[in-house]
Design a protein around this motif. Structure first.
Motif, PDB file in Angstrom:
ATOM      1  N   ALA A  55      32.795  34.429  35.929  1.00 39.05           N
ATOM      2  CA  ALA A  55      31.781  34.165  34.736  1.00 39.05           C
ATOM      3  C   ALA A  55      31.063  35.461  34.437  1.00 39.05           C
ATOM      4  N   ILE A  56      30.476  36.154  35.273  1.00 41.11           N
ATOM      5  CA  ILE A  56      29.772  37.457  35.002  1.00 41.11           C
ATOM      6  C   ILE A  56      30.650  38.383  34.423  1.00 41.11           C
ATOM      7  N   VAL A  57      31.901  38.586  35.008  1.00 38.69           N
ATOM      8  CA  VAL A  57      32.838  39.697  34.460  1.00 38.69           C
ATOM      9  C   VAL A  57      33.248  39.166  33.046  1.00 38.69           C
ATOM     10  N   ALA A  58      33.468  38.031  32.696  1.00 42.06           N
ATOM     11  CA  ALA A  58      33.996  37.425  31.527  1.00 42.06           C
ATOM     12  C   ALA A  58      32.812  37.783  30.547  1.00 42.06           C
ATOM     13  N   PRO A  76      33.593  34.060  25.942  1.00 39.17           N
ATOM     14  CA  PRO A  76      32.879  33.033  26.120  1.00 39.17           C
ATOM     15  C   PRO A  76      32.214  32.754  27.286  1.00 39.17           C
ATOM     16  N   GLY A  77      31.045  32.056  27.615  1.00 34.61           N
ATOM     17  CA  GLY A  77      30.505  31.528  28.790  1.00 34.61           C
ATOM     18  C   GLY A  77      28.870  31.932  28.860  1.00 34.61           C
ATOM     19  N   GLU A  78      28.416  31.162  30.172  1.00 32.06           N
ATOM     20  CA  GLU A  78      27.192  31.398  30.631  1.00 32.06           C
ATOM     21  C   GLU A  78      27.160  31.985  31.947  1.00 32.06           C
ATOM     22  N   ALA A  79      26.797  33.183  32.258  1.00 32.74           N
ATOM     23  CA  ALA A  79      26.514  33.654  33.482  1.00 32.74           C
ATOM     24  C   ALA A  79      25.353  33.629  34.200  1.00 32.74           C
ATOM     25  N   GLU A  80      25.345  33.559  35.563  1.00 30.74           N
ATOM     26  CA  GLU A  80      24.173  33.927  36.172  1.00 30.74           C
ATOM     27  C   GLU A  80      23.773  35.382  36.108  1.00 30.74           C
ATOM     28  N   SER A  81      22.570  35.740  36.299  1.00 30.01           N
ATOM     29  CA  SER A  81      22.188  37.092  36.671  1.00 30.01           C
ATOM     30  C   SER A  81      22.995  37.870  37.728  1.00 30.01           C
ATOM     31  N   GLU A  82      23.010  39.167  37.490  1.00 27.32           N
ATOM     32  CA  GLU A  82      23.914  39.913  38.600  1.00 27.32           C
ATOM     33  C   GLU A  82      22.782  40.157  39.767  1.00 27.32           C
ATOM     34  N   ARG A 129      34.605  42.076  49.751  1.00 27.93           N
ATOM     35  CA  ARG A 129      33.046  41.818  49.618  1.00 27.93           C
ATOM     36  C   ARG A 129      32.437  43.016  48.459  1.00 27.93           C
ATOM     37  N   GLY A 130      33.101  44.384  49.169  1.00 30.74           N
ATOM     38  CA  GLY A 130      32.433  45.475  47.938  1.00 30.74           C
ATOM     39  C   GLY A 130      32.815  45.490  46.510  1.00 30.74           C
ATOM     40  N   SER A 131      33.955  44.498  46.240  1.00 28.55           N
ATOM     41  CA  SER A 131      34.495  44.494  44.854  1.00 28.55           C
ATOM     42  C   SER A 131      33.696  43.504  44.386  1.00 28.55           C
ATOM     43  N   LEU A 132      32.801  42.671  44.868  1.00 33.25           N
ATOM     44  CA  LEU A 132      32.009  41.509  44.227  1.00 33.25           C
ATOM     45  C   LEU A 132      30.801  42.179  43.634  1.00 33.25           C
ATOM     46  N   VAL A 133      30.542  43.440  43.469  1.00 31.99           N
ATOM     47  CA  VAL A 133      29.423  44.030  42.733  1.00 31.99           C
ATOM     48  C   VAL A 133      29.923  44.938  41.658  1.00 31.99           C
ATOM     49  N   LYS A 134      31.155  44.827  41.301  1.00 36.73           N
ATOM     50  CA  LYS A 134      31.903  45.382  40.253  1.00 36.73           C
ATOM     51  C   LYS A 134      32.079  44.693  38.995  1.00 36.73           C
ATOM     52  N   PHE A 135      31.033  44.589  37.936  1.00 41.97           N
ATOM     53  CA  PHE A 135      31.129  43.871  36.842  1.00 41.97           C
ATOM     54  C   PHE A 135      31.695  44.272  35.671  1.00 41.97           C
ATOM     55  N   GLY A 136      32.008  45.686  35.499  1.00 46.02           N
ATOM     56  CA  GLY A 136      32.309  46.044  34.146  1.00 46.02           C
ATOM     57  C   GLY A 136      33.744  46.409  34.146  1.00 46.02           C
ATOM     58  N   ALA A 137      33.938  47.659  33.814  1.00 46.25           N
ATOM     59  CA  ALA A 137      35.398  48.056  33.507  1.00 46.25           C
ATOM     60  C   ALA A 137      35.946  48.373  34.990  1.00 46.25           C
ATOM     61  N   ASP A 138      35.188  48.361  36.045  1.00 42.85           N
ATOM     62  CA  ASP A 138      35.694  48.327  37.213  1.00 42.85           C
ATOM     63  C   ASP A 138      35.904  46.946  37.996  1.00 42.85           C
ATOM     64  N   ALA A 139      35.613  46.081  37.219  1.00 40.64           N
ATOM     65  CA  ALA A 139      35.836  44.610  37.876  1.00 40.64           C
ATOM     66  C   ALA A 139      37.277  44.348  38.356  1.00 40.64           C
ATOM     67  N   VAL A 140      37.370  43.489  39.192  1.00 40.29           N
ATOM     68  CA  VAL A 140      38.710  43.105  39.729  1.00 40.29           C
ATOM     69  C   VAL A 140      38.775  41.569  40.057  1.00 40.29           C
ATOM     70  N   PRO A 141      38.596  40.685  38.934  1.00 38.93           N
ATOM     71  CA  PRO A 141      38.826  39.361  39.137  1.00 38.93           C
ATOM     72  C   PRO A 141      40.054  38.978  39.656  1.00 38.93           C
ATOM     73  N   PHE A 142      41.098  39.618  39.187  1.00 39.61           N
ATOM     74  CA  PHE A 142      42.394  38.850  39.896  1.00 39.61           C
ATOM     75  C   PHE A 142      42.406  39.025  41.381  1.00 39.61           C
ATOM     76  N   LEU A 143      41.753  40.267  42.123  1.00 45.31           N
ATOM     77  CA  LEU A 143      41.842  40.642  43.411  1.00 45.31           C
ATOM     78  C   LEU A 143      40.762  39.276  43.975  1.00 45.31           C
ATOM     79  N   VAL A 144      39.758  39.176  43.531  1.00 44.75           N
ATOM     80  CA  VAL A 144      38.581  38.217  44.103  1.00 44.75           C
ATOM     81  C   VAL A 144      39.535  36.875  44.049  1.00 44.75           C
ATOM     82  N   TYR A 145      39.878  36.469  42.766  1.00 42.76           N
ATOM     83  CA  TYR A 145      40.614  35.291  42.756  1.00 42.76           C
ATOM     84  C   TYR A 145      41.738  34.869  43.780  1.00 42.76           C
ATOM     85  N   ARG A 146      42.687  36.028  44.031  1.00 37.07           N
ATOM     86  CA  ARG A 146      43.527  35.844  44.832  1.00 37.07           C
ATOM     87  C   ARG A 146      43.036  35.662  46.276  1.00 37.07           C
TER      88      ARG A 146
END
Length: 234
Positions: free
Chosen positions: A143-146, A152-158, A200-217
């Motif tokens: 949600a944050i990355v999106a 569209p979406g409503e995300a928590e704060s980082e 775990r380290g990827s879960l603090v990347k929210f911008g251009a370096d975000a990796v949602p597919f990796l986290v999802y997988r």
């Protein structure tokens, strides 16, 4: 066929609601399904409308429908169940209709499920809670990355999300310590820790370096392995 079998198994798990309290594991599994809906909605947007995520979204919405249909009693409907059904009423898998509901409804339903105080306990409730928590983290991250990507979406704060990561670290420690004497589950939890530390380290990347597919997988892999470790034999 696999989906049908899992739905049937879940319905059996939830049968105690017929005149009795629902099992805590059933509430946690429903919560996990709700986070999977939130996750797949945002993955659908992040992956440019990939049909695979919409198909999974439809599957998870159908699973929640099956779960709520299986929860029926002979007497008065519990207040919490009426509330949950009211929040869910009319929910469908159309990702173009009212996008904000894919954040709001799972959050509201999860809060109501967490407030149920008369559920019955079982031996692996802590593992079910770990699975639900992992999926909540995955959903919040996507949600944050999106939202950061202008979708569209409503995300928590980082900052709130980072605190949730620390809470998951602690929960994993506790569950691993509790089941260290159970060979199959201990092995699955050890593998969970390996995968969690990798991502775990990827879960603090929210911008251009975000990796949602990796986290999802990795979230899906951990979930499948832990499900297998606590599945009834036979």
């Amino acid at each position: 066929m696999r989906t049908l079998l899992r739905s049937a198994a879940l319905a059996v798990l939830l049968l105690p609601l017929l005149g009795q309290a629902v099992e805590r594991a059933g509430l946690l599994d429903l919560e996990r399904q709700l986070w999977q809906i939130r996750t797949n909605f945002h993955m659908y947007g992040l992956m440019d409308g990939d049909h695979a995520y919409q198909a999974t979204l439809e599957e998870k919405v159908a699973a929640v429908n099956d779960t709520l249909a299986a929860w029926h009693g002979e007497g008065e409907t519990p207040a919490w169940l009426a509330d949950v059904r009211g929040l869910w009423d009319g929910f469908d898998a159309d990702p173009e209709r009212e996008p904000a509901r894919f954040d709001r409804v799972p959050v509201a339903m999860a809060e109501r499920l967490a407030a149920v105080d008369d559920a019955t306990d079982s031996g692996f409730d802590d593992v079910h809670a770990l699975l639900a928590h992992l999926q909540a983290v995955t959903a919040a991250y996507t949600a944050i990355v999106a939202v950061n990507a202008g979708l569209p979406g409503e995300a928590e704060s980082e900052d709130a999300f980072r605190a949730e990561l620390a809470a998951f670290d602690q929960r994993l420690d506790q569950v691993q310590a509790r089941h260290k004497g159970e060979a199959a589950l201990a092995a699955a939890l050890k593998e969970t820790r390996v995968k969690w530390q990798f991502v775990r380290g990827s879960l603090v990347k929210f911008g251009a370096d975000a990796v949602p597919f990796l986290v999802y997988r990795y979230s899906n892999r951990i979930g499948a392995e832990l499900e297998g470790a606590i599945a009834p034999a036979g």
